[in-house]
Design an enzyme around this catalytic site. Structure first.
Site, mmCIF file in Angstrom:
data_model
loop_
_atom_site.group_PDB
_atom_site.id
_atom_site.type_symbol
_atom_site.label_atom_id
_atom_site.label_comp_id
_atom_site.label_asym_id
_atom_site.label_seq_id
_atom_site.Cartn_x
_atom_site.Cartn_y
_atom_site.Cartn_z
ATOM 1 N N ASN A 1 0.879 -1.163 -0.028
ATOM 2 C CA ASN A 1 0.105 0.051 -0.113
ATOM 3 C C ASN A 1 0.814 1.148 -0.180
ATOM 4 O O ASN A 1 2.082 0.998 0.474
ATOM 5 C CB ASN A 1 -0.948 0.155 1.052
ATOM 6 N N GLU B 1 0.264 5.713 0.629
ATOM 7 C CA GLU B 1 -0.540 6.586 0.972
ATOM 8 C C GLU B 1 0.069 7.900 0.428
ATOM 9 O O GLU B 1 0.981 8.106 -0.163
ATOM 10 C CB GLU B 1 -0.582 6.701 2.610
ATOM 11 N N CYS C 1 -3.955 0.411 -2.614
ATOM 12 C CA CYS C 1 -3.667 -0.723 -1.839
ATOM 13 C C CYS C 1 -2.725 -1.397 -2.646
ATOM 14 O O CYS C 1 -2.423 -1.658 -3.566
ATOM 15 C CB CYS C 1 -4.940 -1.414 -1.916
ATOM 16 N N GLU D 1 -3.172 -4.758 -3.051
ATOM 17 C CA GLU D 1 -3.532 -5.704 -4.083
ATOM 18 C C GLU D 1 -3.602 -4.978 -5.186
ATOM 19 O O GLU D 1 -3.222 -5.799 -6.345
ATOM 20 C CB GLU D 1 -5.002 -6.086 -3.399
ATOM 21 N N CYS E 1 -10.714 -3.338 -4.420
ATOM 22 C CA CYS E 1 -9.903 -4.346 -4.620
ATOM 23 C C CYS E 1 -10.587 -5.547 -5.097
ATOM 24 O O CYS E 1 -10.089 -6.098 -6.110
ATOM 25 C CB CYS E 1 -8.669 -4.572 -3.556
HETATM 26 ZN ZN LIG Z 1 -8.086 -2.141 -1.355
#
Ligand SMILES: [Zn+2]
Length: 148
Positions: free
Chosen positions: A42, A44, A53, A55, A94
């Site tokens: 992830n 930010e 994210c 994924e 996701c």
């Molecule tokens: Zn996600």
């Protein structure tokens, strides 16, 4: 690659997480049908919305390099500086991105806190009654209207 190794790869990917605001670090490892593996973490952003994210990072990396068939993804998350204490499930966005590229009947989502604690789900279990690419394909009747 077996599930434990895929989870170990996700745990390693978690180390690259850029999560200075939530301090919640997530790693993912995506197994492609050809056996290759793409990792993600992830990331930010001070403006929040541009964050992504782990994924989706892994999936978009794979798709951007021509991969379209996937078998499984391992996901691990937890607070900065700590081993994962509980499983981290993929967010709704996701899950929908997985739905775009993965077969809900066979794509496996491997959650865990470590290699010895794996919880395996099929995409159809985590995203029931989903909307996918085939929902936008024309029906037989529409095809016949276009090509009488
Ligand atoms: Zn996600």
């Amino acid at each position: 690659m077996d599930d434990k190794t895929l989870m170990r790869t996700a745990i390693q990917a978690r180390e690259y997480s850029y999560s200075p605001y939530s301090k919640f670090r997530v790693g993912a490892a995506l197994l492609c049908a050809d056996g290759s593996v793409y990792t993600g973490c992830n990331m930010e952003n001070a403006a929040f919305t541009p964050g992504i994210c782990a994924e989706r990072t892994a999936i978009y990396k794979a798709v951007s390099e021509g991969k379209r068939e996937f078998q499984a993804i391992a996901i691990v998350g937890g607070a900065l500086g700590h081993k994962a204490l509980s499983v981290t499930a993929p967010c709704g966005v996701c899950r929908q991105v997985m739905r775009e590229f993965c077969d809900p009947e066979s794509f496996r989502i491997i959650l865990g806190t470590g290699e010895e604690d794996l919880h395996i789900y099929l995409l159809k279990e985590l995203l029931p009654l989903s909307f996918g690419p085939e929902n936008l394909e024309p029906t037989q009747a529409e095809e016949e209207d276009r090509n009488p």
